[in-house]
Design a protein around this motif. Structure first.
Motif, short mmCIF file in Angstrom:
data_model
loop_
_atom_site.label_atom_id
_atom_site.label_comp_id
_atom_site.label_asym_id
_atom_site.label_seq_id
_atom_site.Cartn_x
_atom_site.Cartn_y
_atom_site.Cartn_z
N PHE A 24 0.84 -1.17 0.04
CA PHE A 24 0.07 -0.08 -0.07
C PHE A 24 1.09 1.31 0.09
O PHE A 24 1.89 1.16 0.45
CB PHE A 24 -0.99 0.08 1.45
CG PHE A 24 -1.85 -0.72 0.99
CD1 PHE A 24 -3.41 -0.42 0.90
CD2 PHE A 24 -1.74 -2.17 1.41
CE1 PHE A 24 -4.41 -1.48 0.89
CE2 PHE A 24 -2.89 -3.28 1.51
CZ PHE A 24 -4.16 -2.67 1.09
N GLU A 25 0.54 2.23 -0.46
CA GLU A 25 0.95 3.70 -0.33
C GLU A 25 -0.06 4.72 0.17
O GLU A 25 -1.18 4.36 -0.06
CB GLU A 25 1.57 4.11 -1.94
CG GLU A 25 0.53 3.92 -3.01
CD GLU A 25 1.16 4.28 -4.18
OE1 GLU A 25 0.78 5.06 -4.99
OE2 GLU A 25 2.08 3.43 -4.56
N VAL A 26 0.33 5.62 0.43
CA VAL A 26 -0.19 6.98 1.01
C VAL A 26 -1.19 7.63 -0.31
O VAL A 26 -0.88 7.58 -1.34
CB VAL A 26 0.65 8.34 1.35
CG1 VAL A 26 -0.21 9.15 1.71
CG2 VAL A 26 1.46 7.57 2.70
N PHE A 27 -2.53 7.52 -0.02
CA PHE A 27 -3.62 8.13 -0.95
C PHE A 27 -4.05 9.47 -0.41
O PHE A 27 -4.10 10.39 -0.97
CB PHE A 27 -4.71 7.17 -1.01
CG PHE A 27 -5.56 7.29 -1.64
CD1 PHE A 27 -5.36 7.76 -3.21
CD2 PHE A 27 -7.00 7.58 -1.22
CE1 PHE A 27 -6.52 7.88 -4.00
CE2 PHE A 27 -8.07 7.96 -2.14
CZ PHE A 27 -7.90 7.86 -3.55
N ARG A 28 -4.41 9.38 0.87
CA ARG A 28 -4.94 10.71 1.74
C ARG A 28 -4.43 10.69 3.02
O ARG A 28 -4.41 9.45 3.43
CB ARG A 28 -6.60 10.90 1.63
CG ARG A 28 -7.05 10.91 0.22
CD ARG A 28 -8.58 10.96 -0.01
NE ARG A 28 -8.78 12.32 0.60
CZ ARG A 28 -9.11 13.67 0.02
NH1 ARG A 28 -8.33 13.71 -1.25
NH2 ARG A 28 -9.43 14.75 0.71
N LYS A 29 -4.53 11.62 3.78
CA LYS A 29 -4.15 11.62 5.16
C LYS A 29 -4.89 10.44 5.85
O LYS A 29 -6.48 10.43 5.70
CB LYS A 29 -4.64 12.93 5.85
CG LYS A 29 -4.14 12.94 7.37
CD LYS A 29 -4.22 14.13 8.02
CE LYS A 29 -4.14 14.09 9.60
NZ LYS A 29 -4.17 15.01 10.28
N GLY A 30 -4.25 9.41 6.43
CA GLY A 30 -5.07 8.33 7.25
C GLY A 30 -5.49 7.25 6.33
O GLY A 30 -6.05 6.40 6.81
N ILE A 31 -5.34 7.26 4.97
CA ILE A 31 -5.59 6.40 3.82
C ILE A 31 -4.58 5.76 2.99
O ILE A 31 -4.11 6.69 2.38
CB ILE A 31 -6.92 6.81 3.13
CG1 ILE A 31 -8.08 7.37 4.11
CG2 ILE A 31 -7.62 5.86 2.12
CD1 ILE A 31 -9.19 8.12 3.46
N GLU A 32 -4.45 4.46 3.02
CA GLU A 32 -3.62 4.17 1.93
C GLU A 32 -4.41 3.40 0.92
O GLU A 32 -5.71 2.93 0.94
CB GLU A 32 -2.62 3.08 2.72
CG GLU A 32 -1.83 3.83 3.99
CD GLU A 32 -1.26 2.94 4.61
OE1 GLU A 32 0.21 2.87 4.55
OE2 GLU A 32 -1.89 1.52 4.86
N ILE A 33 -3.70 3.13 -0.43
CA ILE A 33 -4.16 2.76 -1.49
C ILE A 33 -3.35 1.45 -2.10
O ILE A 33 -2.01 1.74 -1.95
CB ILE A 33 -4.38 3.77 -2.68
CG1 ILE A 33 -5.42 3.00 -3.70
CG2 ILE A 33 -3.17 4.20 -3.17
CD1 ILE A 33 -5.83 4.14 -4.54
N CYS A 34 -4.03 0.62 -2.47
CA CYS A 34 -3.19 -0.69 -3.28
C CYS A 34 -4.04 -0.59 -4.51
O CYS A 34 -4.94 -0.98 -4.55
CB CYS A 34 -3.20 -1.87 -2.60
SG CYS A 34 -2.54 -3.18 -3.76
N ARG A 35 -3.12 0.16 -5.65
CA ARG A 35 -4.15 0.05 -6.87
C ARG A 35 -3.97 -1.34 -7.42
O ARG A 35 -2.80 -1.94 -7.74
CB ARG A 35 -3.28 1.18 -7.97
CG ARG A 35 -3.63 2.36 -7.45
CD ARG A 35 -2.91 3.44 -8.50
NE ARG A 35 -3.36 4.84 -7.92
CZ ARG A 35 -4.47 5.54 -8.03
NH1 ARG A 35 -5.53 5.13 -8.93
NH2 ARG A 35 -4.67 6.70 -7.69
N LEU A 36 -4.96 -1.92 -8.13
CA LEU A 36 -5.09 -3.19 -8.78
C LEU A 36 -5.18 -3.26 -10.40
O LEU A 36 -4.88 -3.98 -11.18
CB LEU A 36 -6.38 -3.92 -8.24
CG LEU A 36 -6.27 -4.28 -6.74
CD1 LEU A 36 -7.36 -4.90 -6.38
CD2 LEU A 36 -4.99 -4.97 -6.24
N SER A 37 -5.57 -1.76 -10.69
CA SER A 37 -5.59 -1.56 -12.08
C SER A 37 -4.99 -0.20 -12.16
O SER A 37 -5.30 0.76 -11.34
CB SER A 37 -7.05 -1.49 -12.91
OG SER A 37 -7.71 -0.54 -11.97
N PRO A 38 -4.37 0.23 -13.51
CA PRO A 38 -3.46 1.36 -13.23
C PRO A 38 -4.46 2.77 -13.77
O PRO A 38 -3.96 4.05 -13.70
CB PRO A 38 -2.57 1.12 -14.26
CG PRO A 38 -3.30 0.14 -15.23
CD PRO A 38 -4.19 -0.57 -14.33
#
Length: 116
Positions: A24-38
């Motif tokens: 996961f990487e930072v998306f917004r403050k307090g929220i992380e993202i793991c992109r499955l599609s680009p």
């Protein structure tokens, strides 16, 4: 697990915590993202820390959310693990998680934020 989606993707055991080994990487403050599609439509995992939120926004396309762990909330209610939430084009809401949560999310188009 960031990848270019050029072939079918099969994720086994996602509901049972199979997402825990993903990057996961930072998306917004307090929220992380793991992109499955680009790119659009975007499919991703979002991991909310307890108390994290996304400000009011309008959907420019369909958003589909499956809550995998914890509980996500918006102005219409609270959605525990196993909940499927569909937000149609034109819908407006903000999102938060008091407990923290992980969701599988798909959005057709970027959203329009009304403020942070």
């Amino acid at each position: 697990m960031n990848r270019s989606l050029t072939q079918s993707l099969h994720l086994i055991g996602l509901i049972d915590g199979g997402w825990k080994s993903f990057d996961f990487e930072v998306f917004r403050k307090g929220i992380e993202i793991c992109r499955l599609s680009p790119e659009e439509p975007v499919v991703a995992l979002l991991r909310y820390e307890p108390g994290a939120s996304v400000p009011k926004h309008q959907h420019k396309g369909l958003e589909t959310i499956l809550v995998l762990e914890g509980e996500q909330s918006d102005e219409r209610g609270n959605y525990p693990a196993g909940s499927l939430v569909l937000n149609p084009e034109g819908s407006i809401h903000s999102v938060w998680s008091n407990t923290g949560c992980v969701v599988l999310i798909q959005w057709e188009k970027p959203v329009l934020f009304f403020g942070d």
